[in-house]
Design a protein around this motif. Structure first.
Motif, PDB file in Angstrom:
ATOM      1  N   GLN A 132      15.267   1.728 -18.051  1.00  0.00           N
ATOM      2  CA  GLN A 132      13.959   1.729 -17.393  1.00  0.00           C
ATOM      3  C   GLN A 132      13.963   2.484 -16.065  1.00  0.00           C
ATOM      4  O   GLN A 132      12.912   2.871 -15.577  1.00  0.00           O
ATOM      5  N   HIS A 151      21.169  -4.354 -21.877  1.00  0.00           N
ATOM      6  CA  HIS A 151      19.776  -4.653 -21.522  1.00  0.00           C
ATOM      7  C   HIS A 151      18.849  -3.864 -22.459  1.00  0.00           C
ATOM      8  O   HIS A 151      18.353  -2.796 -22.112  1.00  0.00           O
ATOM      9  N   PHE A 152      18.640  -4.376 -23.630  1.00  0.00           N
ATOM     10  CA  PHE A 152      17.658  -3.859 -24.610  1.00  0.00           C
ATOM     11  C   PHE A 152      17.946  -2.459 -25.157  1.00  0.00           C
ATOM     12  O   PHE A 152      17.048  -1.872 -25.764  1.00  0.00           O
ATOM     13  N   ASN A 182      21.029  -9.224 -21.628  1.00  0.00           N
ATOM     14  CA  ASN A 182      19.761  -9.566 -20.969  1.00  0.00           C
ATOM     15  C   ASN A 182      18.756 -10.094 -21.991  1.00  0.00           C
ATOM     16  O   ASN A 182      18.508  -9.460 -23.025  1.00  0.00           O
ATOM     17  N   GLU A 183      18.194 -11.252 -21.683  1.00  0.00           N
ATOM     18  CA  GLU A 183      17.092 -11.820 -22.464  1.00  0.00           C
ATOM     19  C   GLU A 183      17.311 -11.745 -23.972  1.00  0.00           C
ATOM     20  O   GLU A 183      16.460 -11.223 -24.715  1.00  0.00           O
ATOM     21  N   ASN A 226      15.719 -15.221 -20.525  1.00  0.00           N
ATOM     22  CA  ASN A 226      14.438 -15.388 -19.829  1.00  0.00           C
ATOM     23  C   ASN A 226      14.032 -16.848 -20.028  1.00  0.00           C
ATOM     24  O   ASN A 226      13.753 -17.267 -21.147  1.00  0.00           O
ATOM     25  N   ASN A 255      16.205 -15.040 -15.927  1.00  0.00           N
ATOM     26  CA  ASN A 255      15.005 -14.350 -15.472  1.00  0.00           C
ATOM     27  C   ASN A 255      13.857 -15.342 -15.549  1.00  0.00           C
ATOM     28  O   ASN A 255      13.706 -16.045 -16.553  1.00  0.00           O
ATOM     29  N   TYR A 312       9.653 -15.572 -14.891  1.00  0.00           N
ATOM     30  CA  TYR A 312       8.356 -14.995 -14.507  1.00  0.00           C
ATOM     31  C   TYR A 312       7.281 -16.074 -14.434  1.00  0.00           C
ATOM     32  O   TYR A 312       6.424 -16.045 -13.572  1.00  0.00           O
ATOM     33  N   TRP A 331      -0.078 -12.230 -16.871  1.00  0.00           N
ATOM     34  CA  TRP A 331       1.009 -13.216 -16.898  1.00  0.00           C
ATOM     35  C   TRP A 331       0.680 -14.327 -15.904  1.00  0.00           C
ATOM     36  O   TRP A 331       0.258 -14.059 -14.761  1.00  0.00           O
ATOM     37  N   GLU A 375      16.031 -12.069 -12.413  1.00  0.00           N
ATOM     38  CA  GLU A 375      14.728 -11.394 -12.372  1.00  0.00           C
ATOM     39  C   GLU A 375      13.661 -12.395 -11.983  1.00  0.00           C
ATOM     40  O   GLU A 375      13.754 -13.578 -12.330  1.00  0.00           O
ATOM     41  N   TRP A 391      12.827  -8.680  -9.758  1.00  0.00           N
ATOM     42  CA  TRP A 391      12.485  -7.459 -10.494  1.00  0.00           C
ATOM     43  C   TRP A 391      11.324  -6.838  -9.771  1.00  0.00           C
ATOM     44  O   TRP A 391      10.298  -7.499  -9.656  1.00  0.00           O
ATOM     45  N   SER A 447       7.918  -0.108 -17.261  1.00  0.00           N
ATOM     46  CA  SER A 447       7.836  -1.448 -17.865  1.00  0.00           C
ATOM     47  C   SER A 447       8.286  -1.391 -19.331  1.00  0.00           C
ATOM     48  O   SER A 447       8.324  -0.319 -19.933  1.00  0.00           O
ATOM     49  N   THR A 448       8.585  -2.536 -19.890  1.00  0.00           N
ATOM     50  CA  THR A 448       9.058  -2.531 -21.293  1.00  0.00           C
ATOM     51  C   THR A 448       8.018  -1.948 -22.251  1.00  0.00           C
ATOM     52  O   THR A 448       8.352  -1.235 -23.171  1.00  0.00           O
ATOM     53  N   HIS A 449       6.733  -2.278 -22.012  1.00  0.00           N
ATOM     54  CA  HIS A 449       5.725  -1.757 -22.955  1.00  0.00           C
ATOM     55  C   HIS A 449       4.411  -1.412 -22.277  1.00  0.00           C
ATOM     56  O   HIS A 449       3.423  -1.157 -22.953  1.00  0.00           O
ATOM     57  N   LYS A 483       2.474  -0.291 -14.430  1.00  0.00           N
ATOM     58  CA  LYS A 483       2.771  -1.681 -14.095  1.00  0.00           C
ATOM     59  C   LYS A 483       4.019  -1.679 -13.203  1.00  0.00           C
ATOM     60  O   LYS A 483       5.148  -1.643 -13.680  1.00  0.00           O
ATOM     61  N   TYR A 530       6.687  -2.934 -10.229  1.00  0.00           N
ATOM     62  CA  TYR A 530       7.306  -4.166  -9.733  1.00  0.00           C
ATOM     63  C   TYR A 530       8.117  -3.936  -8.455  1.00  0.00           C
ATOM     64  O   TYR A 530       8.554  -4.881  -7.817  1.00  0.00           O
TER      65      TYR A 530
HETATM   66  C1  BG6 Z   1      11.993  -8.787 -18.463  1.00  0.00           C
HETATM   67  C2  BG6 Z   1      12.949  -7.676 -18.760  1.00  0.00           C
HETATM   68  O1  BG6 Z   1      11.543  -9.268 -19.683  1.00  0.00           O
HETATM   69  O2  BG6 Z   1      10.826  -8.522 -17.778  1.00  0.00           O
HETATM   70  C3  BG6 Z   1      12.692  -6.384 -18.021  1.00  0.00           C
HETATM   71  O3  BG6 Z   1      14.284  -8.078 -18.629  1.00  0.00           O
HETATM   72  C4  BG6 Z   1      11.207  -6.169 -17.898  1.00  0.00           C
HETATM   73  O4  BG6 Z   1      13.346  -5.359 -18.705  1.00  0.00           O
HETATM   74  C5  BG6 Z   1      10.625  -7.309 -17.083  1.00  0.00           C
HETATM   75  O5  BG6 Z   1      10.832  -4.923 -17.392  1.00  0.00           O
HETATM   76  C6  BG6 Z   1       9.136  -7.179 -16.838  1.00  0.00           C
HETATM   77  O6  BG6 Z   1       8.491  -7.031 -18.059  1.00  0.00           O
HETATM   78  P1  BG6 Z   1       7.481  -5.853 -18.360  1.00  0.00           P
HETATM   79  O7  BG6 Z   1       7.146  -6.009 -19.798  1.00  0.00           O
HETATM   80  O8  BG6 Z   1       6.325  -6.069 -17.465  1.00  0.00           O
HETATM   81  O9  BG6 Z   1       8.195  -4.592 -18.066  1.00  0.00           O
END
Ligand code: BG6
Length: 471
Positions: free
Chosen positions: A23, A120-121, A164-165, A224, A297, A299, A344, A370, A416, A423-425, A430, A432
């Motif tokens: 990332q 990590h993914f 990771n996760e 997570n 992690n 959130y 979120w 995270e 994070w 971001s992942t998707h 987005k 951080y």
């Molecule tokens: C975690 C991951 O799930 O959340 C990170 O370990 C990720 O890789 C982070 O970026 C935030 O999620 P997102 O989907 O907002 O990038």
């Protein structure tokens, strides 16, 4: 109860922040790196690909200097498997070793403790072609990679995180661009939990190897974790919350710490004909591995209510959404919580509840790997005003101190993310980071780094060892 006489953050508490290789680095096919599954995936529409990211690969010295300016004690980053082993096994890429060696030295130069995530993914694409985690050999592939990391970096890296996760890989693979289902598979759930089992065995073997090769080092998992609340005090809702807690959280930590499958999860897998097959010796391997700490992690929390198996449940779309399972639990939107711009839930008190629960269950030191807020930051006149991020971090840090006063053993806080990354998707929009990167989704602009308001604020928090959380 809210403590008034708070215990201080311990000396040596790891104040820092996190990133992950695919990332943040960019240089996705440079200097001998092989593609990972992230480089060959279909990027969600409207988001950029992962070729440049924050270009940390070329800017790491500048980035570490900024982290040092904030006073970081630790930097948690991951090592890209396919930068070290372009085909996933066999041939080592010397430039990959050199990059991470330099990165680690750069951290140490400033007294920053490198905390390294091994995976990590980003499965090497070459290993996806050989069946990914579905292939039992994946356990040995991971071990080969682990050995190379310990051999090359073990003299300078004392803190290791395995996967990771892993729980998110299992539960929301498509959202994080990592789902491998072999052709002709007839029971997807069984397949996914078999892959999960291989990861658990690989993790256990890697922990054991780490202790053997590097007796001074410490290693732990990094799932997570979101404590799951019951939507009401109806007994059925409490059972549903227990179900989701077991499936989402405890499976991974019961296994890492005690080496056994959580009994609720096992019975859930039995009901779906999805129990993983153990190979000879797995039971002992799982029991003999012991983490030194729990990385996690956080959130937000999640909330569940009973599901009677009648109506259709919402689908689980990403890491922080709780869809549901007919007859097992149903995700519930907690009306007491605010949400981020990306939907979120925000729950600092739930963070304390999560830390208390983790420590009561496992009695191991906890390392926050995270935690953070994704938002649309704006660069205006060379400044980024992000009071929303400061507020989020402040409220979460305050809860760590409450947890410490509750008697929880806390090792550090690595939110994070250290710097803006993809971001992942949900792409670059987005953000951080504490450090802003001047680029858009598709326009790479200058890639110049800017200090956000949260950068200056976090610097003060670290300098006062968490005593001064004010603006
Ligand atoms: C975690 C991951 O799930 O959340 C990170 O370990 C990720 O890789 C982070 O970026 C935030 O999620 P997102 O989907 O907002 O990038």
């Amino acid at each position: 109860m809210l403590h008034k006489n708070l215990k201080p953050f311990p000396n040596g508490f790891f104040w820092g922040a996190s990133t992950s290789a695919y990332q943040v680095e960019g240089a996705s096919l440079e200097d001998g790196k092989g593609p990972s599954c992230q480089d060959v995936k279909m990027v969600p529409e409207g988001t950029s690909d992962l070729t440049v990211c924050a270009d940390h690969y070329h800017h790491y010295q500048e980035d570490i200097a900024l982290m040092a300016e904030m006073g970081f004690h630790s930097y948690r980053f991951s090592i890209s498997w396919s930068r070290i082993l372009p085909e996933g096994t066999g041939r080592i890429n010397p430039q990959g070793i050199e990059f991470y060696s330099n990165l680690i030295d750069e951290c140490r130069k400033y007294g920053i403790e490198p905390i390294v995530t091994m995976f990590h993914f980003d499965m090497p694409a070459a290993l996806d072609e050989r069946g990914s985690w579905s292939n039992r050999e994946s356990v040995e592939w991971f071990l080969e990679f682990a050995r190379i990391l310990f051999e090359n970096f073990g003299d300078r890296v004392k803190y290791w995180l395995t996967i990771n996760e892993q729980n998110m890989l299992t539960l929301v693979g498509p959202a994080i661009g990592s789902l491998f289902i072999p052709e002709g598979c007839t029971n997807q759930m069984k397949e996914i939990y078999q892959q999960n089992h291989h990861q658990l065995v690989a993790q256990a073997k890697a922990m054991e190897l780490c202790h053997k090769m590097l007796p001074e080092a410490k290693i732990g998992p990094a799932p997570n974790i979101s404590l799951v609340y019951a939507a009401t005090c109806k007994p059925e809702d409490v059972l549903a919350a227990q179900n989701f807690n077991a499936i989402r959280n405890w499976l991974y930590l019961d296994m890492a710490v005690y080496g056994v499958y959580n009994h609720l999860v096992w019975s859930y897998l039995e009901a779906h004909d999805a129990c993983p097959v153990f190979s000879e010796g797995d039971e002992d391997v799982l029991k003999n591995a012991h983490p030194d700490f729990i990385g996690f992690n956080y959130y937000s929390t999640a909330t569940a209510e009973a599901d009677n198996g009648g109506e259709e449940t919402e689908t689980t779309v990403d890491q922080q959404s709780a869809g549901g399972e007919a007859g097992v639990y149903k995700g519930y939107h907690n009306p007491n919580l605010m949400k981020t711009e990306f939907g979120w839930e925000i729950d600092p008190i739930g963070f304390r509840a999560t830390m208390r629960e983790l420590y009561s269950r496992y009695r191991l030191p906890l390392l926050v790997t995270e935690n953070g807020l994704g938002a649309y930051d704006k660069l205006e006149d060379g400044k980024i005003h992000d009071p929303y991020r400061i507020q989020y971090l402040r409220e979460h840090i305050a809860q760590i101190q409450q947890a410490i006063t509750d008697g929880v053993d806390m090792l550090g806080y690595n939110p994070w993310s250290a710097i803006d990354l993809i971001s992942t998707h949900e792409g670059m929009k987005k953000r951080y980071g504490l450090i802003y990167v001047d680029r858009d989704e598709f326009d790479l602009k200058t890639l110049k780094r800017y200090r956000k308001d949260s950068f200056y604020w976090y610097k003060k928090v670290i300098a006062t060892n968490g005593e001064d959380l004010a603006d």
